[in-house]
Design a protein around this motif. Structure first.
Motif, short mmCIF file in Angstrom:
data_model
loop_
_atom_site.label_atom_id
_atom_site.label_comp_id
_atom_site.label_asym_id
_atom_site.label_seq_id
_atom_site.Cartn_x
_atom_site.Cartn_y
_atom_site.Cartn_z
N GLU A 49 10.85 -4.54 12.95
CA GLU A 49 9.56 -4.90 13.54
C GLU A 49 8.57 -5.27 12.45
N TYR A 50 7.90 -6.41 12.65
CA TYR A 50 6.81 -6.82 11.77
C TYR A 50 5.56 -6.82 12.62
N ALA A 51 4.53 -6.15 12.16
CA ALA A 51 3.29 -6.08 12.93
C ALA A 51 2.15 -6.58 12.08
N TRP A 52 1.37 -7.46 12.65
CA TRP A 52 0.13 -7.90 12.01
C TRP A 52 -0.86 -8.24 13.09
N THR A 53 -1.92 -7.51 13.12
CA THR A 53 -3.08 -7.84 13.96
C THR A 53 -4.27 -7.26 13.25
N THR B 279 -3.48 -0.29 11.79
CA THR B 279 -4.09 0.75 10.95
C THR B 279 -2.97 1.57 10.34
N PRO B 280 -3.28 2.38 9.34
CA PRO B 280 -2.24 3.27 8.81
C PRO B 280 -1.65 4.17 9.90
N LEU C 216 0.81 -1.22 0.00
CA LEU C 216 0.00 0.00 0.00
C LEU C 216 0.84 1.27 0.00
N GLY C 217 1.97 1.22 0.67
CA GLY C 217 2.79 2.42 0.72
C GLY C 217 3.94 2.27 1.69
N SER C 218 4.77 3.29 1.71
CA SER C 218 5.95 3.31 2.54
C SER C 218 5.99 4.63 3.29
N ASP D 139 -3.42 -7.54 3.41
CA ASP D 139 -3.50 -8.97 3.16
C ASP D 139 -4.81 -9.32 2.47
N SER D 140 -4.90 -10.54 1.96
CA SER D 140 -6.08 -10.96 1.20
C SER D 140 -7.35 -10.95 2.04
N ASP D 141 -7.23 -11.02 3.36
CA ASP D 141 -8.42 -10.97 4.22
C ASP D 141 -8.81 -9.55 4.60
N GLY D 142 -8.10 -8.55 4.07
CA GLY D 142 -8.42 -7.16 4.34
C GLY D 142 -7.64 -6.56 5.49
N SER D 143 -6.94 -7.39 6.27
CA SER D 143 -6.16 -6.87 7.39
C SER D 143 -4.88 -6.21 6.87
N LEU D 144 -4.31 -5.37 7.70
CA LEU D 144 -3.07 -4.68 7.35
C LEU D 144 -1.90 -5.27 8.10
N SER D 145 -0.74 -5.19 7.50
CA SER D 145 0.49 -5.57 8.18
C SER D 145 1.54 -4.54 7.82
#
Length: 106
Positions: free
Chosen positions: A78-82, A86-87, A48-50, A64-70
């Protein structure tokens, strides 16, 4: 002293039992092969962007394909996914991260 021992043995399997086990194994193998052939992996996350950090690194945001953001940070790693990413979460991390970009492996 007399020692009495009673041993019992299971009857030998009949040819019908062996055939049914072999048939069961063949059916299970066929089902596993069909399931493996039918599996389709989900699409890759969409970039989506940097967002630049103060130290020169970037926080990359993906959907992600389920609509969630990472997001992942090229500075601290750091990798964040929950479901709560949000942006704004990525922007807060970009503002707080003070690590310079990590060197890439050769």
């Amino acid at each position: 002293m007399t020692c009495l021992s009673i041993l019992t043995f299971a009857p030998a399997p009949s040819p019908a039992t062996v055939t049914s086990i072999a048939a069961f194994a063949a059916a299970a193998a066929a089902a596993a092969a069909a399931a493996e052939a039918a599996y389709v992996s989900p699409p890759a996350p969409m970039f989506l962007g940097s967002i630049p950090t103060g130290a020169g690194a970037d926080v990359h945001v993906y959907q992600d394909s389920d609509g969630s953001l990472s997001s992942d940070c090229t500075g601290c790693g750091e990798y964040a996914w929950t479901l709560l990413v949000t942006p704004e979460f990525a922007q807060e991390h970009a503002a707080a991260c003070l690590r310079p970009p990590r060197r890439r492996a050769a």
